[in-house]
Design a protein around this motif. Structure first.
Motif, PDB file in Angstrom:
ATOM      1  N   LEU A 133      -3.808  16.071 -14.484  1.00 32.78           N
ATOM      2  CA  LEU A 133      -5.012  16.884 -14.276  1.00 32.78           C
ATOM      3  C   LEU A 133      -6.275  16.070 -14.556  1.00 32.78           C
ATOM      4  CD1 LEU A 133      -6.215  19.669 -13.662  1.00 32.78           C
ATOM      5  CD2 LEU A 133      -5.968  20.207 -16.077  1.00 32.78           C
ATOM      6  N   GLY A 134      -6.272  15.320 -15.647  1.00 36.72           N
ATOM      7  CA  GLY A 134      -7.432  14.486 -15.978  1.00 36.72           C
ATOM      8  C   GLY A 134      -7.694  13.423 -14.929  1.00 36.72           C
ATOM      9  N   ASN A 135      -6.639  12.752 -14.466  1.00 38.79           N
ATOM     10  CA  ASN A 135      -6.795  11.725 -13.433  1.00 38.79           C
ATOM     11  C   ASN A 135      -7.311  12.319 -12.132  1.00 38.79           C
ATOM     12  OD1 ASN A 135      -5.789   9.711 -15.138  1.00 38.79           O
ATOM     13  ND2 ASN A 135      -3.700  10.058 -14.463  1.00 38.79           N
ATOM     14  N   PHE A 136      -6.825  13.507 -11.790  1.00 40.96           N
ATOM     15  CA  PHE A 136      -7.279  14.171 -10.563  1.00 40.96           C
ATOM     16  C   PHE A 136      -8.777  14.454 -10.627  1.00 40.96           C
ATOM     17  CE2 PHE A 136      -8.134  18.122  -8.225  1.00 40.96           C
ATOM     18  CZ  PHE A 136      -7.803  17.698  -6.943  1.00 40.96           C
ATOM     19  N   ARG A 138     -28.455  14.387  -8.375  1.00 40.02           N
ATOM     20  CA  ARG A 138     -27.683  15.440  -9.063  1.00 40.02           C
ATOM     21  C   ARG A 138     -26.196  15.101  -9.103  1.00 40.02           C
ATOM     22  NH1 ARG A 138     -30.923  20.222  -6.224  1.00 40.02           N
ATOM     23  NH2 ARG A 138     -32.698  20.246  -7.635  1.00 40.02           N
ATOM     24  N   TYR A 139     -25.690  14.534  -8.028  1.00 36.35           N
ATOM     25  CA  TYR A 139     -24.278  14.142  -8.005  1.00 36.35           C
ATOM     26  C   TYR A 139     -24.012  13.023  -9.008  1.00 36.35           C
ATOM     27  CZ  TYR A 139     -23.845  16.808  -3.653  1.00 36.35           C
ATOM     28  OH  TYR A 139     -23.835  17.790  -2.720  1.00 36.35           O
ATOM     29  N   ILE A 140     -24.976  12.127  -9.132  1.00 36.50           N
ATOM     30  CA  ILE A 140     -24.810  11.031 -10.078  1.00 36.50           C
ATOM     31  C   ILE A 140     -24.911  11.556 -11.514  1.00 36.50           C
ATOM     32  CG2 ILE A 140     -25.652   8.757 -10.761  1.00 36.50           C
ATOM     33  CD1 ILE A 140     -26.692   8.432  -7.917  1.00 36.50           C
ATOM     34  N   VAL A 141     -25.705  12.601 -11.734  1.00 27.09           N
ATOM     35  CA  VAL A 141     -25.772  13.222 -13.060  1.00 27.09           C
ATOM     36  C   VAL A 141     -24.412  13.837 -13.407  1.00 27.09           C
ATOM     37  CG1 VAL A 141     -26.791  15.115 -14.370  1.00 27.09           C
ATOM     38  CG2 VAL A 141     -28.262  13.593 -13.045  1.00 27.09           C
ATOM     39  N   VAL A 142     -23.789  14.510 -12.440  1.00 28.42           N
ATOM     40  CA  VAL A 142     -22.445  15.065 -12.662  1.00 28.42           C
ATOM     41  C   VAL A 142     -21.479  13.932 -13.012  1.00 28.42           C
ATOM     42  CG1 VAL A 142     -20.485  16.209 -11.539  1.00 28.42           C
ATOM     43  CG2 VAL A 142     -22.797  17.086 -11.213  1.00 28.42           C
ATOM     44  N   TYR A 143     -21.598  12.823 -12.308  1.00 27.21           N
ATOM     45  CA  TYR A 143     -20.748  11.657 -12.576  1.00 27.21           C
ATOM     46  C   TYR A 143     -20.962  11.143 -14.003  1.00 27.21           C
ATOM     47  CZ  TYR A 143     -19.379   6.745 -12.509  1.00 27.21           C
ATOM     48  OH  TYR A 143     -18.840   5.527 -12.830  1.00 27.21           O
ATOM     49  N   THR A 144     -22.207  11.062 -14.463  1.00 26.11           N
ATOM     50  CA  THR A 144     -22.471  10.545 -15.811  1.00 26.11           C
ATOM     51  C   THR A 144     -21.947  11.487 -16.887  1.00 26.11           C
ATOM     52  OG1 THR A 144     -24.709  11.454 -15.768  1.00 26.11           O
ATOM     53  CG2 THR A 144     -24.471   9.144 -15.165  1.00 26.11           C
ATOM     54  N   VAL A 145     -22.110  12.792 -16.672  1.00 23.69           N
ATOM     55  CA  VAL A 145     -21.595  13.759 -17.655  1.00 23.69           C
ATOM     56  C   VAL A 145     -20.069  13.663 -17.721  1.00 23.69           C
ATOM     57  CG1 VAL A 145     -21.338  16.218 -18.152  1.00 23.69           C
ATOM     58  CG2 VAL A 145     -23.564  15.316 -17.477  1.00 23.69           C
ATOM     59  N   TRP A 146     -19.434  13.607 -16.543  1.00 19.44           N
ATOM     60  CA  TRP A 146     -17.973  13.492 -16.525  1.00 19.44           C
ATOM     61  C   TRP A 146     -17.527  12.181 -17.162  1.00 19.44           C
ATOM     62  CZ3 TRP A 146     -13.594  15.814 -16.596  1.00 19.44           C
ATOM     63  CH2 TRP A 146     -12.437  15.082 -16.404  1.00 19.44           C
ATOM     64  N   THR A 147     -18.282  11.111 -16.952  1.00 19.98           N
ATOM     65  CA  THR A 147     -17.909   9.819 -17.523  1.00 19.98           C
ATOM     66  C   THR A 147     -17.844   9.900 -19.045  1.00 19.98           C
ATOM     67  OG1 THR A 147     -18.870   8.654 -15.655  1.00 19.98           O
ATOM     68  CG2 THR A 147     -18.537   7.377 -17.631  1.00 19.98           C
ATOM     69  N   ALA A 148     -18.788  10.623 -19.644  1.00 21.65           N
ATOM     70  CA  ALA A 148     -18.748  10.797 -21.099  1.00 21.65           C
ATOM     71  C   ALA A 148     -17.486  11.566 -21.515  1.00 21.65           C
ATOM     72  CB  ALA A 148     -20.001  11.520 -21.573  1.00 21.65           C
ATOM     73  N   LEU A 149     -17.143  12.599 -20.748  1.00 23.41           N
ATOM     74  CA  LEU A 149     -15.920  13.366 -21.043  1.00 23.41           C
ATOM     75  C   LEU A 149     -14.669  12.504 -20.819  1.00 23.41           C
ATOM     76  CD1 LEU A 149     -16.855  16.763 -19.392  1.00 23.41           C
ATOM     77  CD2 LEU A 149     -16.757  16.241 -21.835  1.00 23.41           C
ATOM     78  N   TRP A 150     -14.701  11.678 -19.794  1.00 27.91           N
ATOM     79  CA  TRP A 150     -13.567  10.805 -19.485  1.00 27.91           C
ATOM     80  C   TRP A 150     -13.332   9.782 -20.595  1.00 27.91           C
ATOM     81  CZ3 TRP A 150      -9.398  10.928 -16.842  1.00 27.91           C
ATOM     82  CH2 TRP A 150      -8.738   9.780 -16.426  1.00 27.91           C
ATOM     83  N   VAL A 151     -14.412   9.249 -21.152  1.00 27.25           N
ATOM     84  CA  VAL A 151     -14.287   8.326 -22.285  1.00 27.25           C
ATOM     85  C   VAL A 151     -13.642   9.054 -23.463  1.00 27.25           C
ATOM     86  CG1 VAL A 151     -15.603   7.038 -24.017  1.00 27.25           C
ATOM     87  CG2 VAL A 151     -16.146   6.768 -21.600  1.00 27.25           C
TER      88      VAL A 151
END
Length: 197
Positions: free
Chosen positions: A28-31, A50-63
């Motif tokens: 699920l995380g990889n998906f 805005r899409y890049i902001v979503v990417y940065t927020v997710w990147t913090a969660l992914w770390v």
């Protein structure tokens, strides 16, 4: 950012091995990682901050998720790699690398106790060059490194996009008056006559 996003698509490789091990939480995380990285690619190419902001927020969660995986496999803080946490307690599957790591010799051993189901067999693994938990830790550490670099670049790209949006001005400006005419304090309104029938 584009280069970092392409490197982060290495999560596809990780997704394959998690599918082979039936580890549903990492699947699920990889998906989600793959979807958000594609969104980050699209946002960078199409100049959509805005899409890049979503990417940065997710990147913090992914770390954060990858730090948890490292702690899980190194059994930090009471976590145990022997639990079924990664499979949501649905099955007894483990990491695919446990039995198929580099140099591993896998033997199927029948249980000695007749009380255990006859078709259930134990797997004995010997001779591994690198233990499976260290392979999982290496995968997570690489993802953390790529994510941190991607986060920094994404923040930089967002700041550039925002500066470009702020500096854009139409010819004559968006003001109600031009620089040649003084501003009017009152606007004269004229009634509109209705069109006759």
């Amino acid at each position: 950012v584009l280069f970092m996003c392409f490197l982060q698509l290495a999560a596809l490789e990780r997704q394959i091995f998690d599918f082979l091990g039936f580890q549903w939480a990492p699947i699920l995380g990889n998906f989600l990682q793959i979807i958000v990285v594609i969104l980050g690619l699209f946002g960078t190419i199409q100049f959509r901050p805005r899409y890049i902001v979503v990417y940065t927020v997710w990147t913090a969660l992914w770390v954060t998720w990858n730090v948890f995986i490292i702690c899980f496999y190194l059994e930090v803080g009471g976590l145990s790699k022997e639990t079924d946490l990664m499979t949501f307690n649905i099955s007894m599957h483990r990491s695919w690398w446990r039995e198929h790591g580099p140099g591993c010799i896998r033997r199927v051993v029948r249980p000695s106790s007749p009380s255990i189901l006859e078709d259930y067999s134990y797997v004995s693994v010997t001779g591994c060059i690198i233990d499976f938990q260290y392979l999982e830790v290496i995968h997570s550490a690489i993802q953390i490194l790529l994510s941190l670099i991607g986060f920094v670049y994404a923040c930089y790209v967002i700041s550039i996009f925002m500066e470009e949006e702020d500096s854009f001005d139409f010819i004559g400006g968006l003001d109600t008056y031009s620089y040649r005419q003084p501003p009017q304090e009152h606007v004269e309104l004229k009634p509109v006559k209705p069109v006759g029938k």
